[in-house]
Design a protein around this motif. Sequence first.
Motif, PDB file in Angstrom:
ATOM      1  N   GLY A  30     -29.785 -59.592  30.586  1.00  0.00           N
ATOM      2  CA  GLY A  30     -29.881 -58.420  29.725  1.00  0.00           C
ATOM      3  C   GLY A  30     -28.550 -57.704  29.648  1.00  0.00           C
ATOM      4  N   THR A  31     -28.595 -56.379  29.670  1.00  0.00           N
ATOM      5  CA  THR A  31     -27.370 -55.580  29.616  1.00  0.00           C
ATOM      6  C   THR A  31     -26.971 -55.057  30.992  1.00  0.00           C
ATOM      7  OG1 THR A  31     -28.659 -53.598  29.124  1.00  0.00           O
ATOM      8  CG2 THR A  31     -27.807 -54.857  27.233  1.00  0.00           C
ATOM      9  N   SER A  32     -27.648 -55.534  32.017  1.00  0.00           N
ATOM     10  CA  SER A  32     -27.384 -55.055  33.373  1.00  0.00           C
ATOM     11  C   SER A  32     -25.984 -55.444  33.840  1.00  0.00           C
ATOM     12  CB  SER A  32     -28.410 -55.621  34.349  1.00  0.00           C
ATOM     13  OG  SER A  32     -28.119 -55.170  35.659  1.00  0.00           O
ATOM     14  N   GLN A  33     -25.362 -54.517  34.525  1.00  0.00           N
ATOM     15  CA  GLN A  33     -24.063 -54.773  35.142  1.00  0.00           C
ATOM     16  C   GLN A  33     -24.215 -55.230  36.588  1.00  0.00           C
ATOM     17  OE1 GLN A  33     -21.153 -54.582  33.246  1.00  0.00           O
ATOM     18  NE2 GLN A  33     -22.740 -54.401  31.689  1.00  0.00           N
ATOM     19  N   LYS A  34     -25.467 -55.273  37.067  1.00  0.00           N
ATOM     20  CA  LYS A  34     -25.768 -55.710  38.428  1.00  0.00           C
ATOM     21  C   LYS A  34     -26.357 -57.116  38.373  1.00  0.00           C
ATOM     22  CE  LYS A  34     -27.568 -52.897  41.352  1.00  0.00           C
ATOM     23  NZ  LYS A  34     -28.495 -51.976  42.044  1.00  0.00           N
ATOM     24  N   PRO A  35     -25.823 -58.032  39.174  1.00  0.00           N
ATOM     25  CA  PRO A  35     -26.340 -59.400  39.134  1.00  0.00           C
ATOM     26  C   PRO A  35     -27.575 -59.596  40.017  1.00  0.00           C
ATOM     27  CG  PRO A  35     -24.537 -59.288  40.685  1.00  0.00           C
ATOM     28  CD  PRO A  35     -24.646 -57.913  40.048  1.00  0.00           C
ATOM     29  N   LEU A  36     -28.250 -60.698  39.770  1.00  0.00           N
ATOM     30  CA  LEU A  36     -29.205 -61.262  40.715  1.00  0.00           C
ATOM     31  C   LEU A  36     -28.420 -62.307  41.502  1.00  0.00           C
ATOM     32  CD1 LEU A  36     -32.306 -61.801  38.405  1.00  0.00           C
ATOM     33  CD2 LEU A  36     -32.019 -60.054  40.173  1.00  0.00           C
ATOM     34  N   PHE A  37     -28.788 -62.525  42.740  1.00  0.00           N
ATOM     35  CA  PHE A  37     -28.083 -63.458  43.597  1.00  0.00           C
ATOM     36  C   PHE A  37     -28.979 -64.676  43.818  1.00  0.00           C
ATOM     37  CE2 PHE A  37     -26.614 -59.198  44.282  1.00  0.00           C
ATOM     38  CZ  PHE A  37     -25.241 -59.339  44.149  1.00  0.00           C
ATOM     39  N   ILE A  38     -28.524 -65.818  43.307  1.00  0.00           N
ATOM     40  CA  ILE A  38     -29.328 -67.034  43.292  1.00  0.00           C
ATOM     41  C   ILE A  38     -28.786 -68.012  44.335  1.00  0.00           C
ATOM     42  CG2 ILE A  38     -30.199 -68.918  41.850  1.00  0.00           C
ATOM     43  CD1 ILE A  38     -30.899 -65.970  40.890  1.00  0.00           C
ATOM     44  N   THR A  39     -29.709 -68.575  45.112  1.00  0.00           N
ATOM     45  CA  THR A  39     -29.392 -69.647  46.049  1.00  0.00           C
ATOM     46  C   THR A  39     -30.418 -70.746  45.832  1.00  0.00           C
ATOM     47  OG1 THR A  39     -30.662 -68.465  47.747  1.00  0.00           O
ATOM     48  CG2 THR A  39     -28.265 -68.197  47.793  1.00  0.00           C
ATOM     49  N   ALA A  40     -30.095 -71.976  46.251  1.00  0.00           N
ATOM     50  CA  ALA A  40     -31.016 -73.076  45.994  1.00  0.00           C
ATOM     51  C   ALA A  40     -30.853 -74.192  47.015  1.00  0.00           C
ATOM     52  CB  ALA A  40     -30.789 -73.626  44.591  1.00  0.00           C
ATOM     53  N   MET A  41     -31.941 -74.905  47.225  1.00  0.00           N
ATOM     54  CA  MET A  41     -31.940 -76.115  48.049  1.00  0.00           C
ATOM     55  C   MET A  41     -32.810 -77.141  47.332  1.00  0.00           C
ATOM     56  SD  MET A  41     -32.654 -76.337  52.081  1.00  0.00           S
ATOM     57  CE  MET A  41     -31.953 -77.667  53.029  1.00  0.00           C
ATOM     58  N   GLY A  42     -32.267 -78.345  47.163  1.00  0.00           N
ATOM     59  CA  GLY A  42     -32.993 -79.390  46.439  1.00  0.00           C
ATOM     60  C   GLY A  42     -32.695 -79.388  44.955  1.00  0.00           C
ATOM     61  N   GLU A  43     -31.848 -78.459  44.527  1.00  0.00           N
ATOM     62  CA  GLU A  43     -31.436 -78.361  43.124  1.00  0.00           C
ATOM     63  C   GLU A  43     -29.999 -77.854  43.078  1.00  0.00           C
ATOM     64  OE1 GLU A  43     -30.969 -79.160  39.924  1.00  0.00           O
ATOM     65  OE2 GLU A  43     -33.148 -78.979  39.735  1.00  0.00           O
ATOM     66  N   ASP A  44     -29.255 -78.308  42.096  1.00  0.00           N
ATOM     67  CA  ASP A  44     -27.889 -77.852  41.892  1.00  0.00           C
ATOM     68  C   ASP A  44     -27.877 -76.337  41.656  1.00  0.00           C
ATOM     69  OD1 ASP A  44     -24.969 -78.409  41.042  1.00  0.00           O
ATOM     70  OD2 ASP A  44     -25.825 -77.316  39.330  1.00  0.00           O
ATOM     71  N   LEU A  45     -26.986 -75.631  42.334  1.00  0.00           N
ATOM     72  CA  LEU A  45     -26.947 -74.177  42.259  1.00  0.00           C
ATOM     73  C   LEU A  45     -26.692 -73.671  40.840  1.00  0.00           C
ATOM     74  CD1 LEU A  45     -27.038 -71.423  43.632  1.00  0.00           C
ATOM     75  CD2 LEU A  45     -24.612 -71.735  44.238  1.00  0.00           C
ATOM     76  N   ILE A  46     -25.785 -74.287  40.125  1.00  0.00           N
ATOM     77  CA  ILE A  46     -25.472 -73.848  38.764  1.00  0.00           C
ATOM     78  C   ILE A  46     -26.682 -74.046  37.848  1.00  0.00           C
ATOM     79  CG2 ILE A  46     -23.942 -74.178  36.774  1.00  0.00           C
ATOM     80  CD1 ILE A  46     -22.681 -72.894  39.360  1.00  0.00           C
ATOM     81  N   LYS A  47     -27.381 -75.142  38.012  1.00  0.00           N
ATOM     82  CA  LYS A  47     -28.591 -75.387  37.218  1.00  0.00           C
ATOM     83  C   LYS A  47     -29.671 -74.371  37.587  1.00  0.00           C
ATOM     84  CE  LYS A  47     -31.986 -78.879  35.944  1.00  0.00           C
ATOM     85  NZ  LYS A  47     -32.507 -80.222  36.197  1.00  0.00           N
ATOM     86  N   ALA A  48     -29.835 -74.103  38.875  1.00  0.00           N
ATOM     87  CA  ALA A  48     -30.831 -73.115  39.320  1.00  0.00           C
ATOM     88  C   ALA A  48     -30.528 -71.748  38.720  1.00  0.00           C
ATOM     89  CB  ALA A  48     -30.862 -73.041  40.842  1.00  0.00           C
ATOM     90  N   ALA A  49     -29.260 -71.353  38.727  1.00  0.00           N
ATOM     91  CA  ALA A  49     -28.871 -70.058  38.164  1.00  0.00           C
ATOM     92  C   ALA A  49     -29.164 -70.013  36.663  1.00  0.00           C
ATOM     93  CB  ALA A  49     -27.399 -69.793  38.429  1.00  0.00           C
ATOM     94  N   ALA A  50     -28.892 -71.094  35.965  1.00  0.00           N
ATOM     95  CA  ALA A  50     -29.159 -71.149  34.521  1.00  0.00           C
ATOM     96  C   ALA A  50     -30.659 -71.044  34.240  1.00  0.00           C
ATOM     97  CB  ALA A  50     -28.594 -72.439  33.930  1.00  0.00           C
ATOM     98  N   MET A  51     -31.478 -71.659  35.084  1.00  0.00           N
ATOM     99  CA  MET A  51     -32.921 -71.589  34.880  1.00  0.00           C
ATOM    100  C   MET A  51     -33.418 -70.157  35.085  1.00  0.00           C
ATOM    101  SD  MET A  51     -34.267 -75.271  36.368  1.00  0.00           S
ATOM    102  CE  MET A  51     -33.513 -75.127  37.966  1.00  0.00           C
ATOM    103  N   VAL A  52     -32.933 -69.480  36.109  1.00  0.00           N
ATOM    104  CA  VAL A  52     -33.331 -68.090  36.333  1.00  0.00           C
ATOM    105  C   VAL A  52     -32.855 -67.217  35.174  1.00  0.00           C
ATOM    106  CG1 VAL A  52     -33.044 -66.061  37.827  1.00  0.00           C
ATOM    107  CG2 VAL A  52     -33.477 -68.310  38.839  1.00  0.00           C
ATOM    108  N   LYS A  53     -31.653 -67.461  34.715  1.00  0.00           N
ATOM    109  CA  LYS A  53     -31.124 -66.682  33.588  1.00  0.00           C
ATOM    110  C   LYS A  53     -31.983 -66.863  32.338  1.00  0.00           C
ATOM    111  CE  LYS A  53     -26.923 -65.654  31.034  1.00  0.00           C
ATOM    112  NZ  LYS A  53     -26.367 -64.428  31.554  1.00  0.00           N
TER     113      LYS A  53
END
Length: 172
Positions: free
Chosen positions: A122-145
Amino acid sequence: MILAVDVFYEQNRAKIVGLVFNQWTDATYARKIEKYRHDIAEYEPGAFYKRELPCIMDILADLDLTQLKYIIVDGYVFLDDEGKSGLGAHLYEALPIKVPVIGVAKTSFANNKKYVAEVFRGTSQKPLFITAMGEDLIKAAAMVKSMSGDYRFPTMLKELDNFTKSDMVIAE
């Protein structure tokens, strides 16, 4: 099938809620699972998973793990740049069938940048912090986004949080 799970504590009791949905972009869940536990371990700094993991396993007992593509937890998979296991890593290791676990946290930990991807929604200036196991971190972050909702916290996870905290009435 994707499962998002959260736990709310009141003294030594817990309410556990899992929302099952089919696609990352789904705006509504397909199934809600709600459970309660009375035998909650005391909070132990640095070992939160000891308290939360049994609760999450209760929810997973109602699901066919072979059908689960991902599990989302409220918290971290890794706690620091040394790779110290957080709730998500302990969950992944406890699963009899390895299902990728994605941690979504609202606050940052010091010395925790190596295994974390920041997601701005959205327009938030605060991030969510994504971590992952069993999946590529960049892909996991894109899915959450990609999750439904116009704000920092995805609609599905906000709804999960609301369900978990509402009506905390547990019979003695």
